[in-house]
Enzyme design. Structure first.
Site, mmCIF file in Angstrom:
data_model
loop_
_atom_site.group_PDB
_atom_site.id
_atom_site.type_symbol
_atom_site.label_atom_id
_atom_site.label_comp_id
_atom_site.label_asym_id
_atom_site.label_seq_id
_atom_site.Cartn_x
_atom_site.Cartn_y
_atom_site.Cartn_z
ATOM 1 N N HIS A 54 0.812 -1.225 0.000
ATOM 2 C CA HIS A 54 0.000 0.000 0.000
ATOM 3 C C HIS A 54 0.841 1.270 0.000
ATOM 4 O O HIS A 54 0.366 2.318 -0.414
ATOM 5 C CB HIS A 54 -1.005 0.019 1.160
ATOM 6 C CG HIS A 54 -0.418 -0.328 2.478
ATOM 7 N ND1 HIS A 54 -0.407 -1.617 2.949
ATOM 8 C CD2 HIS A 54 0.189 0.424 3.417
ATOM 9 C CE1 HIS A 54 0.173 -1.637 4.135
ATOM 10 N NE2 HIS A 54 0.544 -0.412 4.436
ATOM 11 N N GLY A 57 1.422 3.473 -3.368
ATOM 12 C CA GLY A 57 0.523 4.521 -3.821
ATOM 13 C C GLY A 57 -0.027 5.407 -2.718
ATOM 14 O O GLY A 57 -0.751 6.353 -2.986
ATOM 15 N N HIS A 58 0.319 5.145 -1.463
ATOM 16 C CA HIS A 58 -0.251 5.904 -0.328
ATOM 17 C C HIS A 58 0.845 6.366 0.606
ATOM 18 O O HIS A 58 1.021 5.788 1.673
ATOM 19 C CB HIS A 58 -1.236 5.022 0.430
ATOM 20 C CG HIS A 58 -2.181 5.766 1.308
ATOM 21 N ND1 HIS A 58 -1.911 6.084 2.614
ATOM 22 C CD2 HIS A 58 -3.423 6.252 1.063
ATOM 23 C CE1 HIS A 58 -2.940 6.710 3.146
ATOM 24 N NE2 HIS A 58 -3.874 6.817 2.220
ATOM 25 N N PHE A 59 1.572 7.241 0.393
ATOM 26 C CA PHE A 59 1.771 8.090 -0.786
ATOM 27 C C PHE A 59 3.226 7.953 -1.177
ATOM 28 O O PHE A 59 4.066 7.878 -0.278
ATOM 29 C CB PHE A 59 1.429 9.544 -0.451
ATOM 30 C CG PHE A 59 -0.011 9.702 -0.010
ATOM 31 C CD1 PHE A 59 -1.031 9.719 -0.950
ATOM 32 C CD2 PHE A 59 -0.353 9.804 1.334
ATOM 33 C CE1 PHE A 59 -2.355 9.883 -0.561
ATOM 34 C CE2 PHE A 59 -1.670 9.954 1.730
ATOM 35 C CZ PHE A 59 -2.673 9.995 0.783
ATOM 36 N N ILE A 64 2.261 6.749 4.209
ATOM 37 C CA ILE A 64 1.425 6.747 5.408
ATOM 38 C C ILE A 64 0.527 5.510 5.346
ATOM 39 O O ILE A 64 -0.087 5.238 4.314
ATOM 40 C CB ILE A 64 0.553 8.022 5.476
ATOM 41 C CG1 ILE A 64 1.438 9.261 5.601
ATOM 42 C CG2 ILE A 64 -0.437 7.946 6.636
ATOM 43 C CD1 ILE A 64 0.676 10.568 5.467
#
EC number: 4.2.1.59
Length: 157
Positions: A54, A57-59, A64
């Site tokens: 994750h 893409g986050h971020f 985070i």
């Protein structure tokens, strides 16, 4: 809230969690559970690493942990202690039912050790409600109340 269908267990390593939870990488979000008090309370441990998918893409420039995954980790901790305490030979599955009063207080980032404190506050039949608090280094980062239902493999929902 102990009864004859429960066994005494104070901690659960990853192998014990894999034996009771259906989740697998990348969605098994707890590494260990400690301080288990029957099916009433426990502390899950999640070691947050940059290698988790994750964070791509986050971020990308500011990784985070998504809040929804923190809540899922709390729910997995609650579900695991319910399943770990069962003595019956029939496998059970925990179904997440509700999230109430969720609050996110500070970002969780790679390198953090997330402690997931769960405490049963209500039970009716096979449905339990838990008060959950997530902490990093003694600081509350998130909280929520979650409800879940245990379903035995040969029972209908």
């Amino acid at each position: 809230m102990s009864d004859d269908n429960q066994t005494k267990l104070e901690a659960a390593d990853i192998q014990a969690l894999l034996a009771v939870l259906p989740h697998r990488y990348p969605f098994l979000l707890i590494d260990r559970i400690v301080d288990i008090d029957g099916d009433v309370s426990a502390t899950g441990i999640k070691n947050v690493t940059i290698n988790e998918p994750h964070f791509t893409g986050h971020f990308p420039e500011n990784p985070i942990m998504p809040g929804v995954l923190i809540v899922e980790a709390m729910a997995q901790t609650a579900g695991a202690i319910s399943l770990l305490q069962r003595k019956t030979g029939r496998p059970g599955v925990v179904y997440f039912m509700t999230i109430d009063n969720a609050k996110f207080r500070r970002p969780v980032v790679p390198g953090d050790r997330l402690l997931l404190h769960v405490k049963k506050i209500k039970q009716r039949a096979n449905i339990s409600k838990y008060e959950c608090v997530a902490e990093v280094d003694g600081v509350k980062v998130a909280e929520a109340e979650v409800a879940a239902m245990i379903s035995v493999a040969d029972e209908n929902l």
